[in-house]
Design a protein around this motif. Structure first.
Motif, PDB file in Angstrom:
ATOM      1  N   ASP A 139       0.869  -1.164   0.000  1.00 12.94           N
ATOM      2  CA  ASP A 139       0.000   0.000   0.000  1.00 12.94           C
ATOM      3  C   ASP A 139       0.912   1.222   0.000  1.00 12.94           C
ATOM      4  O   ASP A 139       1.506   1.552   1.026  1.00 12.94           O
ATOM      5  N   GLU A 140       1.048   1.852  -1.168  1.00 13.97           N
ATOM      6  CA  GLU A 140       1.992   2.964  -1.291  1.00 13.97           C
ATOM      7  C   GLU A 140       1.504   4.214  -0.570  1.00 13.97           C
ATOM      8  O   GLU A 140       2.298   5.082  -0.257  1.00 13.97           O
ATOM      9  N   GLU A 141       0.194   4.308  -0.299  1.00 12.33           N
ATOM     10  CA  GLU A 141      -0.305   5.489   0.421  1.00 12.33           C
ATOM     11  C   GLU A 141       0.066   5.442   1.895  1.00 12.33           C
ATOM     12  O   GLU A 141       0.354   6.459   2.505  1.00 12.33           O
ATOM     13  N   THR A 142       0.055   4.230   2.487  1.00 14.09           N
ATOM     14  CA  THR A 142       0.389   4.109   3.910  1.00 14.09           C
ATOM     15  C   THR A 142       1.805   3.558   4.104  1.00 14.09           C
ATOM     16  O   THR A 142       2.228   3.334   5.234  1.00 14.09           O
ATOM     17  N   PHE A 143       2.534   3.351   3.002  1.00 14.31           N
ATOM     18  CA  PHE A 143       3.898   2.824   3.053  1.00 14.31           C
ATOM     19  C   PHE A 143       3.954   1.547   3.893  1.00 14.31           C
ATOM     20  O   PHE A 143       4.753   1.425   4.818  1.00 14.31           O
ATOM     21  N   SER A 144       3.061   0.606   3.550  1.00 20.73           N
ATOM     22  CA  SER A 144       3.023  -0.645   4.297  1.00 20.73           C
ATOM     23  C   SER A 144       2.927  -1.841   3.361  1.00 20.73           C
ATOM     24  O   SER A 144       2.547  -1.712   2.195  1.00 20.73           O
ATOM     25  N   GLU A 189       8.051   4.880   4.945  1.00 20.07           N
ATOM     26  CA  GLU A 189       8.258   6.274   4.539  1.00 20.07           C
ATOM     27  C   GLU A 189       9.490   6.867   5.239  1.00 20.07           C
ATOM     28  O   GLU A 189      10.051   7.848   4.772  1.00 20.07           O
ATOM     29  N   ARG A 190       9.922   6.254   6.328  1.00 18.08           N
ATOM     30  CA  ARG A 190      11.086   6.759   7.076  1.00 18.08           C
ATOM     31  C   ARG A 190      12.401   6.152   6.603  1.00 18.08           C
ATOM     32  O   ARG A 190      13.458   6.510   7.106  1.00 18.08           O
ATOM     33  N   SER A 215      15.469   4.886   3.788  1.00 15.25           N
ATOM     34  CA  SER A 215      16.281   5.619   2.812  1.00 15.25           C
ATOM     35  C   SER A 215      15.698   5.581   1.402  1.00 15.25           C
ATOM     36  O   SER A 215      15.876   6.516   0.638  1.00 15.25           O
ATOM     37  N   ASP A 216      15.009   4.492   1.050  1.00 15.48           N
ATOM     38  CA  ASP A 216      14.422   4.353  -0.289  1.00 15.48           C
ATOM     39  C   ASP A 216      13.080   3.635  -0.134  1.00 15.48           C
ATOM     40  O   ASP A 216      13.004   2.416  -0.303  1.00 15.48           O
ATOM     41  N   PRO A 217      12.035   4.388   0.237  1.00 14.04           N
ATOM     42  CA  PRO A 217      10.756   3.749   0.576  1.00 14.04           C
ATOM     43  C   PRO A 217      10.239   2.768  -0.468  1.00 14.04           C
ATOM     44  O   PRO A 217       9.858   1.649  -0.123  1.00 14.04           O
ATOM     45  N   ARG A 218      10.221   3.128  -1.746  1.00  8.81           N
ATOM     46  CA  ARG A 218       9.649   2.240  -2.759  1.00  8.81           C
ATOM     47  C   ARG A 218      10.455   0.949  -2.913  1.00  8.81           C
ATOM     48  O   ARG A 218       9.892  -0.138  -2.987  1.00  8.81           O
ATOM     49  N   ALA A 219      11.762   1.077  -2.950  1.00  8.64           N
ATOM     50  CA  ALA A 219      12.606  -0.117  -3.089  1.00  8.64           C
ATOM     51  C   ALA A 219      12.476  -1.014  -1.857  1.00  8.64           C
ATOM     52  O   ALA A 219      12.398  -2.242  -1.974  1.00  8.64           O
ATOM     53  N   ASN A 220      12.434  -0.399  -0.681  1.00  5.23           N
ATOM     54  CA  ASN A 220      12.297  -1.196   0.539  1.00  5.23           C
ATOM     55  C   ASN A 220      10.930  -1.867   0.624  1.00  5.23           C
ATOM     56  O   ASN A 220      10.828  -3.021   1.050  1.00  5.23           O
ATOM     57  N   LEU A 221       9.876  -1.168   0.200  1.00  9.38           N
ATOM     58  CA  LEU A 221       8.548  -1.784   0.159  1.00  9.38           C
ATOM     59  C   LEU A 221       8.565  -3.027  -0.720  1.00  9.38           C
ATOM     60  O   LEU A 221       8.064  -4.081  -0.332  1.00  9.38           O
TER      61      LEU A 221
END
Length: 160
Positions: free
Chosen positions: A13-18, A129-130, A132-138
């Motif tokens: 969920d990219e809106e809640t970064f989860s 979201e906290r 270093s690279d939120p999308r890659a880490n997700l």
């Protein structure tokens, strides 16, 4: 060969970064609880886990092959229904094994409930979201939860 329960993949969920994954396991709640809450059982399917103490505030580490030692702390403990861990595992940040950086760590919660003669386990990891690279880490953690939870299902169902 045991037929493992087929489960849906993790979703981001990219809106809640989860990252979230709900799976069905053909085993009782108490058995699944041990697999997600007791270090000797977690170590069999996830990273090698060491915790000092038990319940909320227990601290320790999780170690994966070819990866740094990851600091770990229990944030919530409601046996046998819910356990939350905080960990520092941002690939770009070299964390000290004995410290958890609240500003960059993520939390993951296992919620267990009886369902269909077995256990419904949901994991939600948040706080990307906290990092270093939120999308890659997700994305990395989405694939990680698929891999690791499939190993846990095979282990727990194989012993059921």
């Amino acid at each position: 060969m045991v037929n493992m329960t087929h489960n849906e993949a993790s979703v981001v969920d990219e809106e809640t970064f989860s990252v979230r994954r709900s799976i069905q396991i053909a085993a009782p709640v108490d058995k699944v609880w041990r697999a997600v809450a007791e270090p000797q059982h977690i170590s069999r399917w996830f990273g090698r886990t060491v915790l000092e103490g038990s319940g909320v505030g227990a601290i320790g580490t999780m170690t994966f092959p070819d990866y740094d030692v990851i600091p770990l702390r229990v944030e919530e403990f409601d046996e046998p229904r819910r356990i939350t861990y905080r960990w520092n595992n941002d690939d770009a940040l070299g964390a000290l094994p004995d410290s958890i950086d609240e500003s960059t760590s993520t939390v993951f919660t296992f919620t267990l409930e009886e369902a269909d003669g077995g256990t419904r386990l949901t994991v939600v990891e948040s706080g990307f979201e906290r990092t270093s690279d939120p999308r890659a880490n997700l994305e990395s953690h989405r694939t990680g939860w698929d891999l690791e939870l499939d190993k846990m299902v095979a282990l727990v169902e194989g012993e059921a």
